[in-house]
Each structure stands twice: as structure tokens, then as C-alpha cells.
Design a protein around this motif. Structure first.
Motif, PDB file in Angstrom:
ATOM      1  N   VAL A   1       0.812  -1.293  -0.258  1.00  0.00           N
ATOM      2  CA  VAL A   1      -0.182   0.101   0.034  1.00  0.00           C
ATOM      3  C   VAL A   1       0.910   1.214  -0.012  1.00  0.00           C
ATOM      4  O   VAL A   1       1.520   1.536   0.981  1.00  0.00           O
ATOM      5  N   GLY A   2       0.920   2.013  -1.048  1.00  0.00           N
ATOM      6  CA  GLY A   2       1.793   3.169  -1.397  1.00  0.00           C
ATOM      7  C   GLY A   2       2.841   2.909  -2.116  1.00  0.00           C
ATOM      8  O   GLY A   2       3.948   2.185  -1.812  1.00  0.00           O
TER       9      GLY A   2
ATOM     10  N   GLY B   1       5.345   4.503  -3.319  1.00  0.00           N
ATOM     11  CA  GLY B   1       6.398   5.587  -3.190  1.00  0.00           C
ATOM     12  C   GLY B   1       7.759   4.984  -3.354  1.00  0.00           C
ATOM     13  O   GLY B   1       8.034   3.861  -3.876  1.00  0.00           O
TER      14      GLY B   1
ATOM     15  N   VAL C   1       9.616   3.689  -0.721  1.00  0.00           N
ATOM     16  CA  VAL C   1       9.648   2.422  -0.033  1.00  0.00           C
ATOM     17  C   VAL C   1       8.839   1.477  -0.609  1.00  0.00           C
ATOM     18  O   VAL C   1       9.118   0.307  -0.775  1.00  0.00           O
TER      19      VAL C   1
ATOM     20  N   MET D   1      -0.558  -1.254  -4.550  1.00  0.00           N
ATOM     21  CA  MET D   1      -1.649  -0.193  -4.583  1.00  0.00           C
ATOM     22  C   MET D   1      -1.118   1.386  -4.220  1.00  0.00           C
ATOM     23  O   MET D   1      -0.712   1.397  -3.231  1.00  0.00           O
TER      24      MET D   1
ATOM     25  N   CYS E   1       3.054   0.850   3.211  1.00  0.00           N
ATOM     26  CA  CYS E   1       4.206   1.790   2.876  1.00  0.00           C
ATOM     27  C   CYS E   1       3.994   3.442   2.559  1.00  0.00           C
ATOM     28  O   CYS E   1       4.750   3.835   1.805  1.00  0.00           O
ATOM     29  N   VAL E   2       2.946   4.011   3.216  1.00  0.00           N
ATOM     30  CA  VAL E   2       2.434   5.247   2.913  1.00  0.00           C
ATOM     31  C   VAL E   2       3.144   6.169   3.734  1.00  0.00           C
ATOM     32  O   VAL E   2       3.948   5.798   4.478  1.00  0.00           O
TER      33      VAL E   2
ATOM     34  N   GLN F   1      -5.823   6.177   6.964  1.00  0.00           N
ATOM     35  CA  GLN F   1      -6.508   5.883   5.806  1.00  0.00           C
ATOM     36  C   GLN F   1      -6.306   4.557   5.350  1.00  0.00           C
ATOM     37  O   GLN F   1      -7.268   3.751   4.805  1.00  0.00           O
TER      38      GLN F   1
ATOM     39  N   ASN G   1      -9.126   1.520   5.040  1.00  0.00           N
ATOM     40  CA  ASN G   1      -9.504   0.902   3.898  1.00  0.00           C
ATOM     41  C   ASN G   1      -9.818  -0.547   3.678  1.00  0.00           C
ATOM     42  O   ASN G   1     -10.140  -1.194   2.841  1.00  0.00           O
TER      43      ASN G   1
ATOM     44  N   SER H   1       6.087   1.738   6.969  1.00  0.00           N
ATOM     45  CA  SER H   1       6.250   3.295   7.127  1.00  0.00           C
ATOM     46  C   SER H   1       6.824   3.638   8.860  1.00  0.00           C
ATOM     47  O   SER H   1       6.612   2.759   9.499  1.00  0.00           O
ATOM     48  N   THR H   2       7.472   4.531   8.676  1.00  0.00           N
ATOM     49  CA  THR H   2       8.116   5.015  10.122  1.00  0.00           C
ATOM     50  C   THR H   2       7.145   5.793  10.887  1.00  0.00           C
ATOM     51  O   THR H   2       6.437   6.949  10.733  1.00  0.00           O
TER      52      THR H   2
ATOM     53  N   LYS I   1      12.322  14.804   9.606  1.00  0.00           N
ATOM     54  CA  LYS I   1      11.006  14.537  10.140  1.00  0.00           C
ATOM     55  C   LYS I   1      11.201  13.374  11.270  1.00  0.00           C
ATOM     56  O   LYS I   1      10.496  13.300  12.410  1.00  0.00           O
TER      57      LYS I   1
ATOM     58  N   ARG J   1      12.592  16.760  -0.686  1.00  0.00           N
ATOM     59  CA  ARG J   1      12.022  16.957   0.324  1.00  0.00           C
ATOM     60  C   ARG J   1      13.075  17.439   1.561  1.00  0.00           C
ATOM     61  O   ARG J   1      14.252  16.724   1.725  1.00  0.00           O
TER      62      ARG J   1
HETATM   63  N1  NAD Z   1      12.155   7.518   1.537  1.00  0.00           N
HETATM   64  C1  NAD Z   1      12.978   6.821   2.363  1.00  0.00           C
HETATM   65  O1  NAD Z   1      14.247   7.112   2.180  1.00  0.00           O
HETATM   66  C2  NAD Z   1      12.806   6.124   3.578  1.00  0.00           C
HETATM   67  C3  NAD Z   1      13.403   5.209   4.064  1.00  0.00           C
HETATM   68  C4  NAD Z   1      12.923   4.393   5.278  1.00  0.00           C
HETATM   69  C5  NAD Z   1      11.734   4.669   5.567  1.00  0.00           C
HETATM   70  N2  NAD Z   1      10.864   5.492   4.956  1.00  0.00           N
HETATM   71  C6  NAD Z   1       9.592   5.663   5.426  1.00  0.00           C
HETATM   72  O2  NAD Z   1       8.567   4.947   4.635  1.00  0.00           O
HETATM   73  C7  NAD Z   1       7.231   5.735   4.696  1.00  0.00           C
HETATM   74  C8  NAD Z   1       7.280   6.038   3.122  1.00  0.00           C
HETATM   75  O3  NAD Z   1       7.976   6.870   2.470  1.00  0.00           O
HETATM   76  P1  NAD Z   1       8.176   7.181   1.183  1.00  0.00           P
HETATM   77  O4  NAD Z   1       9.368   8.032   1.005  1.00  0.00           O
HETATM   78  O5  NAD Z   1       8.264   5.992   0.182  1.00  0.00           O
HETATM   79  O6  NAD Z   1       7.003   8.149   0.863  1.00  0.00           O
HETATM   80  P2  NAD Z   1       6.478   8.414  -0.773  1.00  0.00           P
HETATM   81  O7  NAD Z   1       5.620   9.820  -0.444  1.00  0.00           O
HETATM   82  O8  NAD Z   1       7.411   8.411  -1.746  1.00  0.00           O
HETATM   83  O9  NAD Z   1       5.454   7.406  -1.073  1.00  0.00           O
HETATM   84  C9  NAD Z   1       4.168   7.220  -0.463  1.00  0.00           C
HETATM   85  C10 NAD Z   1       3.024   6.765  -1.161  1.00  0.00           C
HETATM   86  O10 NAD Z   1       1.629   6.450  -0.554  1.00  0.00           O
HETATM   87  C11 NAD Z   1       0.698   6.931  -1.238  1.00  0.00           C
HETATM   88  N3  NAD Z   1      -0.324   6.673  -0.415  1.00  0.00           N
HETATM   89  C12 NAD Z   1      -0.575   7.617   0.765  1.00  0.00           C
HETATM   90  N4  NAD Z   1      -1.681   7.411   1.354  1.00  0.00           N
HETATM   91  C13 NAD Z   1      -2.262   6.245   0.591  1.00  0.00           C
HETATM   92  C14 NAD Z   1      -3.332   5.228   0.939  1.00  0.00           C
HETATM   93  N5  NAD Z   1      -4.190   5.484   1.886  1.00  0.00           N
HETATM   94  N6  NAD Z   1      -3.260   4.227   0.183  1.00  0.00           N
HETATM   95  C15 NAD Z   1      -2.632   4.139  -0.780  1.00  0.00           C
HETATM   96  N7  NAD Z   1      -1.322   4.715  -1.169  1.00  0.00           N
HETATM   97  C16 NAD Z   1      -1.267   5.804  -0.279  1.00  0.00           C
HETATM   98  C17 NAD Z   1       1.244   8.254  -1.761  1.00  0.00           C
HETATM   99  O11 NAD Z   1       0.461   8.318  -2.983  1.00  0.00           O
HETATM  100  C18 NAD Z   1       2.452   7.858  -2.386  1.00  0.00           C
HETATM  101  O12 NAD Z   1       2.782   7.495  -3.483  1.00  0.00           O
HETATM  102  C19 NAD Z   1       7.662   6.822   5.569  1.00  0.00           C
HETATM  103  O13 NAD Z   1       7.104   6.500   6.708  1.00  0.00           O
HETATM  104  C20 NAD Z   1       8.977   7.193   5.639  1.00  0.00           C
HETATM  105  O14 NAD Z   1       9.538   7.955   6.759  1.00  0.00           O
HETATM  106  C21 NAD Z   1      11.170   6.319   3.884  1.00  0.00           C
END
Ligand code: NAD
Length: 431
Positions: free
Chosen positions: A7-8, A10, A12, A30, A82-83, A100, A104, A118-119, A259, A324
Motif C-alpha cells: 500500500v503506497g 512511493g 519505500v 496499490m 508503505c504510505v 486511511q 480501507n 512506514s516510520t 522529520k 524533501r
Molecule cells: N524514502 C526513504 O528513504 C525512506 C526510508 C525508510 C523509511 N521511510 C518511511 O517509509 C514511509 C514511506 O516513505 P516514502 O518516501 O516511500 O513516501 P512517498 O511519499 O514516496 O510514498 C508514499 C506513497 O503512498 C501513497 N499513499 C498515501 N496514502 C495512501 C493510501 N491510503 N493508500 C494507498 N496509497 C497511499 C502516496 O500516494 C505515495 O505514492 C514513510 O513513513 C517514511 O518515513 C522512507
């Protein structure tokens, strides 16, 4: 092999999708963002991460992309959340997307395990489990499985992880989640949910502390005549300290450190504990980004109004398009406030930055950015900046002044070419 819902989609989520598919699992990824899913379904990848597009393509037959939560949630034995969990105005993590994703969950008779990648603040897993129980979802298992990847080397970090952390209050669930990582050659730390959540924050806060520490050492080096790069080398050879995260620079940024440090400070504060150290780590980082302004003023006659300053790099680090909390944002904002004319170049991050900082001029190439510049600041150490023909750069700049915000350029070489060079905490070489 198992079926995983991610889920998500992005950073991660997509790395988890590609790497878990590489380990042999089937994935339904998704995202509510229709544009992202359209791009992914058509074979594209909406973010830049080295090797990611190839790994997704290689495992494409085991991956489905969808915007339909009902289909996605029903498909997966394991639902990986992974949101994003961005900072809120209070500094706490904004968990609206986590809730959310939980909301769902369709009413379902099937067995699932919800896995939070997610963190999230310590206590989130307990709150989610209480909510699941209250909604009659007691058959759904729960695990905290924080992610430690770094953007730019995310696939490597996932496939050759230092460790996998699996938090679950039910040992059977911990075993099931740990088994998904079979194929990785690394220790698996199985623990309770709260400790797993804390491990992630403690790691990021510690790494940020190391960066702010070496940045303060650098600042003291600047006034005492020591050289931080030699100091860091000498420190890093001590195995109790280690060489990593001892590169002085103009502050940490990115989607995680700022953050997560602030969220941990709030987690402690909300529980009645004042985490003094983290307050200083954050403040040092903020000041570090701004010290460049003082250096520019000193070198440009105390007045930046009307001066053309070229920023090389905008992303928070090389090999990513992620802006970011990038140091470039504060730097560009401060320069604009001083009346400077800011012209920037970044190989990947300019489209995003254009939306955030529309008054900055964006150049078509590094040389275009440097043309007529009164000074240049290396903000992100992209290889192409290190490989520039600096003799030619000197010809096109109005004043050959370089502030090396990452101590990445050949200082002696630049001084030899006639540049005025300043790094962070380093002794300026004489020509
Ligand atoms: N980016 C990094 O380097 C990294 C590393 C370790 C941990 N994290 C943690 O992992 C988590 C995700 O980070 P990221 O950088 O991948 O975020 P991101 O913003 O790149 O991706 C998040 C995705 O989730 C989607 N989303 C949001 N709500 C949703 C829902 N209800 N259903 C489905 N999709 C949904 C968004 O549209 C987006 O595509 C965060 O908690 C972050 O702290 C990130």
C-alpha cells in the motif's frame, strides 16, 4: 512464496515491490494516486532510484499495479503499509495516511497480516491493533517492520540489509513476516512492536546526531585552524566511532532525518520526557544551512543584493530526485531574501523545485548556471559537478568563488586554477 499487497507506491513501496518480487513473492502494489499507477502500469517508474525500473521490469510477471483498495487488500496474505508519514505542524508524524490505509481494509473473512513499513511513532502499532480488535478484525495479525533503505542505494540496502527488524507481539506472526525475507543474508531482529518502532527512530536520530556533531566540530575547526576532513578521518579509524556519517557539510535533509528527529523529540515530549540532545541536533542543522550566507557575504563584500549566485544541486543528496527538506530550499530562500539572483541546476530535481521556488532561475546545464555568476555553491555532490571542466568554469564565472558545501571538490586543484575556495571546516589550500 506469498502474495504481498503493498500500500503506497512511493520510494519505500516500489523498492519493497521490486525486491520482494525478486525474492519470489507475488505483489499487488496499490496507490490512490491514479497518475502514478497509470505510469507504472504502462511500464514507467514515477520516481528516480538507480536500478529500480530494471528490477521491476525483470519481475513484472509477479507484479500488479492497481488503485483499487478492495482488490488489493483481498489479494495479499501480507499487507505492507508503505504510505508517507510526513511531519505535521506540531513536529509529530502525521499519521492520517496510515489510518486511511487501515480504514480501507475491507470487511473480510480472510487471514491477513498487516505489516507497517512506514516510520510511525512508538505506540502506533498498539493503537492500530486496538482499532482492529474494536472493528472485529481480530483475525488480522500485526507486525512492525521498519525500513532502513537510503534513497540512491535503496535496492542494495534492501537486498543486502544490515538487518531486518520484525516487531510482533505474537511470535507466530513474527516468524511469518521474517520468513518473507528468506533469501537475504542478514540477521533478523525479532522483537515486540514498540521496540521495533523505536529502533527505526533511534537509528535515524543517532545518524542525524553524528552529522550535527561533525558539523559543529567543522565550525570549531574553522575558527581554530584545524581541518575537519583530517579530524573525521582520525576519528573514524576508531572502531568505537566508525567512519560513516562523519562528512561535514551544509546540513542533512531528505524525507527521513528531519522529520524523524523531530517526531522522536515529540514522542518523548508527549510522554513527558524532554529530549534535550535532539533539540540541539535540529538547531545545529538549521544553522548549518545558513552559514553559507555568512561565507558568501564575507567573500562578496558583505552585500548579496544583485549578486548572481549559482547553486549546483538541489536534491537532498546525489542520485535522487527527492527535494524533501533539502538544504537547497533554505539556502535559496535565504539568498532570495538577501536580494541575490539565484540560478540553479540539478540533473533531476528541477521540475519539483520549480513548483516550490518559482522565482529561482533554472539553467539548462551547470555551465549555463555558472555563466556570469559572482559565486557558486556546491549544494549536492552529483558526480557531474565534480567532473566539470573547472578551468572552463573559471572563464565563464564573473568572480571565481566556490563554496563547497559538501567538501567534495578538489580544493587544491581549484585554488591552483585561481579560484577562491571555501569548504566546510577545511583549511583553504594555498596556491
Ligand atoms: N524514502 C526513504 O528513504 C525512506 C526510508 C525508510 C523509511 N521511510 C518511511 O517509509 C514511509 C514511506 O516513505 P516514502 O518516501 O516511500 O513516501 P512517498 O511519499 O514516496 O510514498 C508514499 C506513497 O503512498 C501513497 N499513499 C498515501 N496514502 C495512501 C493510501 N491510503 N493508500 C494507498 N496509497 C497511499 C502516496 O500516494 C505515495 O505514492 C514513510 O513513513 C517514511 O518515513 C522512507
Amino acid at each position: 512464496m506469498s502474495t504481498l499487497t503493498v500500500v503506497g507506491a512511493g520510494y519505500v513501496g516500489l523498492v519493497t515491490t521490486a525486491c520482494m518480487a525478486e525474492l519470489g513473492h507475488s505483489i499487488v502494489a496499490m496507490d490512490l494516486d491514479e497518475e502514478k499507477i497509470r505510469v507504472l502500469s504502462e511500464g514507467g517508474v514515477p520516481i528516480y532510484e538507480p536500478g529500480l525500473a530494471d528490477l521491476i521490469a525483470k519481475n513484472r510477471e509477479r507484479i500488479q499495479f492497481t488503485t483499487d483498495p478492495v482488490f488489493a487488500y483481498r489479494a495479499g496474505e501480507f499487507i505492507f503499509i508503505c504510505v508517507d508519514t510526513p511531519p505535521s505542524h506540531s513536529g509529530d508524524a502525521d499519521l492520517s495516511r496510515i489510518w486511511q490505509a487501515v480504514d480501507n481494509l475491507p470487511p473480510d473473512e480472510g487471514e491477513h497480516v498487516l505489516v507497517t513499513k512506514s516510520t510511525v511513532p512508538v505506540g502506533t502499532g498498539a493503537a492500530v491493533q486496538a482499532e482492529l480488535a474494536a472493528r472485529g478484525y481480530a483475525h488480522i495479525g500485526y507486525s512492525s517492520n521498519p525500513e532502513f533503505l537510503r534513497e540512491g542505494s535503496a535496492l542494495q540496502d534492501f537486498m543486502f540489509a544490515d538487518r531486518v527488524v520484525v516487531g510482533a507481539d505474537d511470535p507466530a506472526v513474527a516468524d511469518q513476516v521474517a520468513a518473507l525475507y528468506r533469501g537475504l543474508d542478514c540477521p533478523v531482529v525479532k522483537t515486540d512492536v514498540a521496540s521495533a518502532e523505536m529502533i527505526k527512530y533511534a537509528c535515524n536520530a543517532f545518524l542525524a546526531t553524528k552529522i550535527s556533531f561533525i558539523n559543529e566540530i567543522a565550525n570549531v575547526c574553522e575558527v581554530t585552524g584545524a581541518d575537519v576532513s583530517v579530524v573525521a578521518h582520525g576519528m573514524g579509524l576508531d572502531h568505537r566511532i566508525g567512519p560513516h556519517f562523519l562528512q561535514a557539510g551544509i546540513g542533512y535533509g531528505g524525507s527521513c532525518f528531519p522529520k524523524d528527529v523531530s517526531a522522536l523529540k515529540q514522542i518523548a515530549g508527549n510522554s513527558g520526557y524532554h529530549f534535550q540532545l535532539l533539540g540541539a541536533v535540529i538547531e545545529v542543522n538549521e544553522l548549518q544551512k545558513r552559514r553559507v550566507i555568512g561565507k558568501l557575504k564575507r567573500l562578496l563584500g558583505n552585500e548579496l543584493r544583485g549578486k548572481r549566485v549559482a547553486l549546483l544541486g538541489l536534491s537532498f543528496k546525489p542520485n535522487t530526485d527527492d527535494i524533501r527538506q533539502a538544504s537547497s530550499i533554505v539556502l535559496a530562500g535565504r539568498l532570495e531574501a538577501e536580494g541575490a539572483q539565484v540560478v540553479a541546476y540539478d540533473p533531476l530535481a528541477m521540475p519539483q523545485m520549480q513548483k516550490l521556488l518559482p522565482r529561482v532561475a533554472y539553467a539548462a546545464s551547470p555551465m549555463d548556471a555558472l555563466q556570469g555568476a559572482d559565486a557558486c555553491v556546491l549544494v549536492t555532490e552529483w558526480q557531474e559537478f565534480l567532473d566539470l571542466d573547472w578551468a572552463q568554469v573559471k572563464e565563464v564565472m564573473r568572480e571565481p568563488i566556490v563554496i563547497d558545501g559538501r567538501n567534495a571538490l578538489d580544493a587544491a586543484g581549484l585554488v591552483g586554477l585561481g579560484f577562491t575556495y571555501e569548504g566546510v571546516g577545511t583549511r583553504t589550500p594555498r596556491s
